[in-house]
Design a protein around this motif. Structure first.
Motif, PDB file in Angstrom:
ATOM      1  N   THR A 227     -25.068  -6.403  43.993  1.00 13.05           N
ATOM      2  CA  THR A 227     -24.528  -8.055  44.014  1.00 13.05           C
ATOM      3  C   THR A 227     -23.357  -7.876  42.051  1.00 13.05           C
ATOM      4  N   LEU A 228     -22.729  -8.928  42.936  1.00 15.53           N
ATOM      5  CA  LEU A 228     -21.471  -8.645  41.537  1.00 15.53           C
ATOM      6  C   LEU A 228     -21.578 -10.206  41.261  1.00 15.53           C
ATOM      7  N   GLY A 229     -22.029 -10.776  41.192  1.00 10.52           N
ATOM      8  CA  GLY A 229     -21.591 -12.492  40.612  1.00 10.52           C
ATOM      9  C   GLY A 229     -20.725 -12.810  41.625  1.00 10.52           C
ATOM     10  N   ALA A 230     -19.599 -13.479  40.956  1.00 14.97           N
ATOM     11  CA  ALA A 230     -18.973 -14.267  41.974  1.00 14.97           C
ATOM     12  C   ALA A 230     -17.533 -13.505  42.465  1.00 14.97           C
ATOM     13  N   GLY A 257     -30.756 -17.531  38.227  1.00 13.06           N
ATOM     14  CA  GLY A 257     -32.019 -17.022  40.159  1.00 13.06           C
ATOM     15  C   GLY A 257     -30.945 -16.416  41.263  1.00 13.06           C
ATOM     16  N   ALA A 258     -30.129 -16.213  40.647  1.00 13.30           N
ATOM     17  CA  ALA A 258     -28.999 -16.205  41.951  1.00 13.30           C
ATOM     18  C   ALA A 258     -29.152 -14.460  42.359  1.00 13.30           C
ATOM     19  N   GLY A 259     -29.997 -13.857  41.431  1.00 11.39           N
ATOM     20  CA  GLY A 259     -30.103 -12.514  42.448  1.00 11.39           C
ATOM     21  C   GLY A 259     -31.498 -12.997  43.320  1.00 11.39           C
ATOM     22  N   ASP A 260     -32.517 -13.338  42.792  1.00 13.96           N
ATOM     23  CA  ASP A 260     -33.796 -13.782  43.625  1.00 13.96           C
ATOM     24  C   ASP A 260     -33.323 -14.664  44.628  1.00 13.96           C
ATOM     25  N   SER A 261     -32.387 -15.275  44.885  1.00 15.27           N
ATOM     26  CA  SER A 261     -31.888 -16.149  45.883  1.00 15.27           C
ATOM     27  C   SER A 261     -31.221 -14.938  47.329  1.00 15.27           C
ATOM     28  N   ALA A 285     -23.153 -15.872  51.026  1.00 19.18           N
ATOM     29  CA  ALA A 285     -22.869 -17.674  51.008  1.00 19.18           C
ATOM     30  C   ALA A 285     -24.110 -18.130  50.304  1.00 19.18           C
ATOM     31  N   PHE A 286     -25.886 -17.741  50.426  1.00 23.89           N
ATOM     32  CA  PHE A 286     -26.582 -18.389  50.205  1.00 23.89           C
ATOM     33  C   PHE A 286     -26.935 -18.492  48.512  1.00 23.89           C
ATOM     34  N   ALA A 287     -26.539 -16.785  48.617  1.00 19.36           N
ATOM     35  CA  ALA A 287     -26.616 -16.902  46.289  1.00 19.36           C
ATOM     36  C   ALA A 287     -25.360 -18.015  45.752  1.00 19.36           C
ATOM     37  N   GLY A 288     -24.371 -18.353  46.685  1.00 21.95           N
ATOM     38  CA  GLY A 288     -23.223 -19.106  46.132  1.00 21.95           C
ATOM     39  C   GLY A 288     -23.414 -20.095  46.110  1.00 21.95           C
ATOM     40  N   ALA A 289     -23.951 -20.689  47.075  1.00 16.47           N
ATOM     41  CA  ALA A 289     -24.916 -22.350  47.543  1.00 16.47           C
ATOM     42  C   ALA A 289     -26.097 -22.392  46.756  1.00 16.47           C
ATOM     43  N   PHE A 290     -26.503 -21.669  46.065  1.00 14.92           N
ATOM     44  CA  PHE A 290     -27.646 -21.464  45.708  1.00 14.92           C
ATOM     45  C   PHE A 290     -27.465 -22.096  44.534  1.00 14.92           C
ATOM     46  N   VAL A 291     -26.066 -21.229  43.425  1.00 13.09           N
ATOM     47  CA  VAL A 291     -25.769 -21.089  42.601  1.00 13.09           C
ATOM     48  C   VAL A 291     -24.723 -22.780  42.302  1.00 13.09           C
ATOM     49  N   ALA A 292     -24.180 -22.979  43.601  1.00 15.06           N
ATOM     50  CA  ALA A 292     -23.324 -24.128  42.589  1.00 15.06           C
ATOM     51  C   ALA A 292     -23.680 -25.708  43.291  1.00 15.06           C
ATOM     52  N   ARG A 293     -25.627 -25.523  43.908  1.00 10.45           N
ATOM     53  CA  ARG A 293     -26.613 -26.459  43.859  1.00 10.45           C
ATOM     54  C   ARG A 293     -27.448 -27.278  42.751  1.00 10.45           C
ATOM     55  N   GLY A 294     -27.151 -26.038  41.854  1.00  4.63           N
ATOM     56  CA  GLY A 294     -27.975 -26.346  40.916  1.00  4.63           C
ATOM     57  C   GLY A 294     -28.886 -24.895  39.908  1.00  4.63           C
ATOM     58  N   GLY A 295     -28.438 -23.824  41.025  1.00  2.08           N
ATOM     59  CA  GLY A 295     -29.727 -22.385  40.797  1.00  2.08           C
ATOM     60  C   GLY A 295     -31.388 -22.870  40.444  1.00  2.08           C
TER      61      GLY A 295
END
Length: 464
Positions: A227-230, A257-261, A285-295
């Motif tokens: 996983t490479l973040g952004a 929590g992005a890695g967990d998601s 896609a899910f991790a991006g949405a997770f971060v955008a909605r508050g992590g």
């Protein structure tokens, strides 16, 4: 077809506490902020966060197998998990690990950790071994506190019938060779690869791919997704070209929590029958949405781990904003339109010329039903959503709007461009849309047509 069993999360559960306040001054004795009006927010952490995020994204039962100590922090963690996941406890000693973040608004000031760095993991209960064995998929959420290294835990994981996703930790044990997918982040992959003699300097994809291949050789696992973040994630099977899944850009949000998601979404997708590449795409896609909605701070919200079907008609929400911005600056709004089925050089030339007439270009595209009525039942060859996506990727297109009518009259009346540009054989003739443009003083113009290029001609040639 998805397996009927639960998703089982195995790993180290933590208690995360955010102390959120405001700061407007520094202390007189040190250059550190004074945090005031502090609000305490507790949530599950580690493997427990991965479990609740997964549970919020699926109707499938989620079971958390984790060592739990006998203390007040463990009681608070149990209360947070109650009604969300089924908790199967493994006896533990050493106290519950607690991570406290002091935050000012959206920014962390300091983190304070307490609890034993390694939990004393007791024998694995028979119930835990059974749920791991019969799980639709297993996620190992390793936080380096000893769960993944325990012999009976590893024995149970080796017998798991469903796919195993392993989210590793620098202080954790090596993933088992039976793991379908291992999900280190970039720093973890670099650290492990260096330990086995693969430095692979740099952050480029070639270096990341080399590290992923090294980890597969070292661990003997099925695949590694770094996983490479952004930047998204790179998936390698150890040979051949890796698959890179770009992430949708996210502004703001909390990456905690992005890695967990990511790992939870990948495990859920595998449980539902996805192949590894599909699971990684869903997870990005899910991790991006997770971060955008508050992590992690939004851990108790409902999430959707599955990609949603795109609407047939794609209307760019930015069209109105683009037009408003140009008009506020006294600029000229240009619009053009058409079916744009199989984009060809004639289209590109017309669009480029249209953009040169003003300060923005809005492209009005016929919907699929509109194209069928105009061109016949065999058209369009490309859906409206995909046609819009291709047009939006052109540097000289500022926005795309898809319309259902046979003519763009209604959408033009809404957008009210200053110029309507049309390519083709209309020179000297009154364009059908000209009367609409006159209502607000707009001008319809004809652009030179690049001869020899048309979608109809392309289709006819393909049939020869």
């Amino acid at each position: 077809m998805s397996a009927p069993g639960p998703l089982v999360v195995v790993g180290d559960a933590l208690l995360d506490v955010d102390l959120v306040g405001t700061a407007s001054r520094l202390t007189p004795d040190a250059p550190v902020p004074v945090v005031e009006d502090v609000e305490t927010r507790e949530r599950p952490g580690g493997a427990a966060l991965a479990a609740v995020v997964a549970a919020a994204a699926t109707s499938r039962e989620v079971v958390l197998v984790t060592p739990v100590a006998d203390d007040e922090d463990a009681d608070r963690l149990r209360a947070l998990l109650a009604g969300r996941v089924r908790l199967v406890e493994v006896p533990a000693a050493g106290g519950t690990a607690v991570k406290r973040r002091v935050r000012v608004g959206d920014h962390s000031v300091v983190r304070i950790d307490s609890g034993a760095p390694v939990a004393g993991v007791g024998p694995l209960p028979a119930e835990a071994a059974a749920v791991v064995r019969d799980a639709a998929a297993v996620l190992v959420a390793d936080y380096g506190r000893g769960t993944s290294a325990a012999a009976d835990v590893r024995a149970a994981l080796a017998e798991a019938r469903g796919p195993v996703v392993w989210d590793p930790h620098p202080r954790g044990a090596d993933p088992l060779p039976t793991a379908r997918l291992v999900t280190p982040n970039g720093a973890e992959a670099t650290r492990v690869a260096a330990a086995v003699g693969v430095a692979a300097e740099g952050a480029g994809l070639a270096a990341v791919g080399a590290r992923a291949e090294a980890l597969i050789r070292h661990w003997g696992v099925g695949a590694v997704a770094v996983t490479l973040g952004a930047r998204g994630a790179l998936l390698s099977y150890g040979e051949g070209a890796p698959m890179v899944v770009p992430a949708v850009p996210v502004s703001g949000g909390d990456p905690c929590g992005a890695g967990d998601s990511f790992a939870a979404a990948a495990a859920l997708a595998l449980a539902d029958g996805a192949v590894t590449g599909e699971a990684v795409a869903v997870a990005v896609a899910f991790a991006g949405a997770f971060v955008a909605r508050g992590g992690a701070s939004a851990w108790d919200r409902a999430w959707d781990a599955q990609p949603q079907p795109e609407p047939e008609v794609a209307v760019a929400p930015g069209a109105d904003a683009v037009i408003a911005r140009v008009r506020a600056g006294g600029g000229t709004v240009v619009a053009t339109g058409g079916c744009f089925d199989l984009l060809h050089p004639g289209h590109v030339a017309t669009l480029r010329a249209a953009r040169g007439l003003g300060d923005c270009l809005v492209v009005c595209v016929n919907s699929d039903e509109s194209v069928r009525r105009l061109k016949g039942p065999s058209r369009p060859l490309v859906t409206a959503a995909d046609r819009a996506r291709v047009l939006e990727a052109l540097e000289f297109v500022d926005a795309v709007v898809v319309f259902d009518e046979d003519t763009p009259a209604e959408v033009l009346d809404r957008l009210r461009p200053d110029v309507w540009a049309k390519g083709g054989d209309y020179a000297g003739a009154d364009l059908p849309e000209a009367a609409v443009l006159r209502r607000w003083g707009g001008q319809a113009v004809v652009l030179p047509y690049l001869d020899g290029h048309s979608t109809t001609a392309l289709v006819e040639r393909s049939r020869v």
